[in-house]
Design a protein around this motif. Structure first.
Motif, mmCIF file in Angstrom:
data_model
loop_
_atom_site.group_PDB
_atom_site.id
_atom_site.type_symbol
_atom_site.label_atom_id
_atom_site.label_comp_id
_atom_site.label_asym_id
_atom_site.label_seq_id
_atom_site.Cartn_x
_atom_site.Cartn_y
_atom_site.Cartn_z
ATOM 1 N N LEU A 1 0.839 -1.193 0.000
ATOM 2 C CA LEU A 1 0.000 0.000 0.000
ATOM 3 C C LEU A 1 0.878 1.249 0.000
ATOM 4 O O LEU A 1 1.934 1.277 0.632
ATOM 5 N N HIS A 2 0.417 2.269 -0.699
ATOM 6 C CA HIS A 2 1.042 3.595 -0.614
ATOM 7 C C HIS A 2 -0.051 4.614 -0.274
ATOM 8 O O HIS A 2 -1.241 4.359 -0.473
ATOM 9 N N ASN A 3 0.368 5.759 0.212
ATOM 10 C CA ASN A 3 -0.557 6.853 0.532
ATOM 11 C C ASN A 3 0.083 8.173 0.109
ATOM 12 O O ASN A 3 0.845 8.774 0.854
ATOM 13 N N CYS B 1 4.825 10.034 0.523
ATOM 14 C CA CYS B 1 3.984 8.883 0.858
ATOM 15 C C CYS B 1 3.904 8.787 2.370
ATOM 16 O O CYS B 1 4.918 8.856 3.047
ATOM 17 N N ARG C 1 3.245 6.248 4.147
ATOM 18 C CA ARG C 1 3.734 4.968 4.684
ATOM 19 C C ARG C 1 5.244 4.817 4.562
ATOM 20 O O ARG C 1 5.839 3.998 5.258
ATOM 21 N N HIS C 2 5.840 5.534 3.635
ATOM 22 C CA HIS C 2 7.278 5.357 3.366
ATOM 23 C C HIS C 2 7.958 6.722 3.330
ATOM 24 O O HIS C 2 7.835 7.470 2.361
ATOM 25 N N MET D 1 10.026 8.158 0.313
ATOM 26 C CA MET D 1 9.404 8.423 -0.994
ATOM 27 C C MET D 1 9.091 9.915 -1.094
ATOM 28 O O MET D 1 8.341 10.456 -0.274
HETATM 29 CU CU CU Z 1 4.636 4.379 -0.005
#
Ligand code: CU
Length: 210
Positions: free
Chosen positions: A87-89, A124, A126-127, A130
């Motif tokens: 998943l990405h956001n 992102c 979540r990461h 990014m």
């Molecule tokens: Cu991500």
């Protein structure tokens, strides 16, 4: 007779582009040209609209955004397809251009419409590592810089304008120019590197969990 000849010669010697509407051209000097994205010169503020919207797509792949920078026109749609199996956001907290595409998974695409001109920082949730930048052009008066650093903008209305040089890896530089009724304006830029990987928060304005 002699004076008539002189007059005729003078008419032929007038430069061909003397009547061409405002042209702004010049050279950008910069250290280490960006490997991942264009360098552009544009006029900030009012100007003609794009005849076709300049939209774009930013893929999420291997937990990174591709490309790392993108130039679009105002009101363009930017797609963010997720090609990873996680998943990405995608989100931004850039004032005036805040958006949050929420979490979505493999094979899904969500989009954002760039309403405000200027640079938008995209991350992102979540990461943390990014990151990418979108430059939203306010009007069609722009020129991508070629390999030699040259740019040329045509058809600019006479008067005062703010000329901006933008690169994803350099500090933007702004200069004021006055475009005459005809003929070209020369403009020169020297861009300085800006730091990469500037710390940023998650979409809640909080530090990322590690
Ligand atoms: Cu991500």
């Amino acid at each position: 007779m002699r004076s008539l000849l002189t007059l005729l010669l003078a008419a032929f010697l007038v430069p061909a582009d003397a009547s061409e509407p405002g042209v702004i051209e010049g050279v950008i000097q910069l250290k280490r040209r960006p490997s991942d994205g264009p360098v552009v010169v544009y006029i900030d503020g009012e100007g003609p609209s794009f005849s076709h919207a300049r939209s774009g797509s930013v893929v999420q792949r291997n937990r990174a955004f591709e490309p790392g920078s993108l130039i679009v026109s105002r009101d363009a749609v930017i797609d963010f397809p997720n090609q990873d199996n996680v998943l990405h956001n995608v989100f931004s907290l850039t004032p005036g251009s805040e958006f949050d595409l929420a979490e979505y998974g493999a094979g899904q695409t969500r989009s954002w419409v760039a309403r405000e001109a200027g640079e938008v920082e995209v991350y992102c949730n979540r990461h943390e590592d990014m990151a990418m930048k979108v430059l939203v052009l306010p009007n069609a008066w722009h020129s991508e810089v070629d390999e030699q650093g040259h740019f040329r903008i045509q058809g600019v209305s006479p008067g005062e304008h703010t000329l901006v040089a933008w690169s994803p890896d350099h500090w933007e530089q702004r200069i004021e120019v006055v475009v005459p009724d005809s003929g070209a304006v020369d403009a020169q830029f020297t861009l300085k590197r800006r730091p990469a990987d500037v710390p940023h928060t998650n979409k809640f304005g909080m530090p990322y969990y590690r």
